[in-house]
Design a protein around this motif. Structure first.
Motif: not given
Length: 185
Positions: A159-172
């Motif tokens: 994975l190039s991105i963590s799950a927390t980072e992915k959720l933050r991007l989806m929220f934005e």
């Protein structure tokens, strides 16, 4: 190691005659209800005979039910199965509901394998030539000599991105799309 298994019969755990593959065949062949007509310990089995025996016989037409009244003896259930096993159960002072439950247990089991020494825990008609599957079957052999923890074998190394980072991007993204809907663009 003890030799207590020397005198026990050995058996496999398997569905007899591939039971359940095509259709289900009840393994209970006959059941004998032995009871006393006057003894107090037989009250539960007498209640079962008076209230539920006819329904049991109608629902299980393949099971032969025998009643055997005996004087001054305790009540007993004797179940005989298609594989030749006999299960003998003392039901002295059991209630009507307990006897109903025990009749259901005897009807649904395939005989007495509790007194048998099991030769194998699995059985198949077509054994694999490759051996049984284990969780380590398809693991990388380099894992045997690796010093762990190793980022090469980690779960998140792909994975190039963590799950927390992915959720933050989806929220934005969601916040931006809601903003666009409000402004009418």
């Amino acid at each position: 190691m003890s030799n207590k298994n020397m005198f026990m019969k050995s058996a496999f755990v398997r569905a007899p005659l591939q039971n359940g593959v095509g259709r289900y065949v009840c393994q209970l062949q006959r059941i004998v209800l032995k009871f006393c007509k006057s003894h107090g310990g037989s009250r539960g089995i007498r209640d079962f005979i008076e209230q539920d025996l006819v329904d049991f016989a109608k629902q299980n037409a393949s099971v032969v039910v025998y009643l055997k009244p005996r004087r001054h003896r305790g009540p007993v259930l004797v179940a005989e199965y298609l594989n030749g096993d006999r299960v003998w159960m003392n039901v002295q002072n059991k209630t009507h509901s307990e006897i109903t439950k025990w009749m259901e247990v005897l009807r649904t089991q395939q005989g007495d394998i509790s007194g048998a020494r099991l030769r194998k825990y699995q059985y198949t008609d077509y054994p694999s030539v490759q051996g049984p599957w284990t969780p380590f079957t398809f693991k990388d052999p380099e894992l045997n000599v690796a010093t762990l923890p190793d980022p090469k074998f980690g779960a998140n190394n792909r994975l190039s991105i963590s799950a927390t980072e992915k959720l933050r991007l989806m929220f934005e993204k969601q916040a931006i799309s809601e903003k666009d809907v409000k402004t009418g663009e």
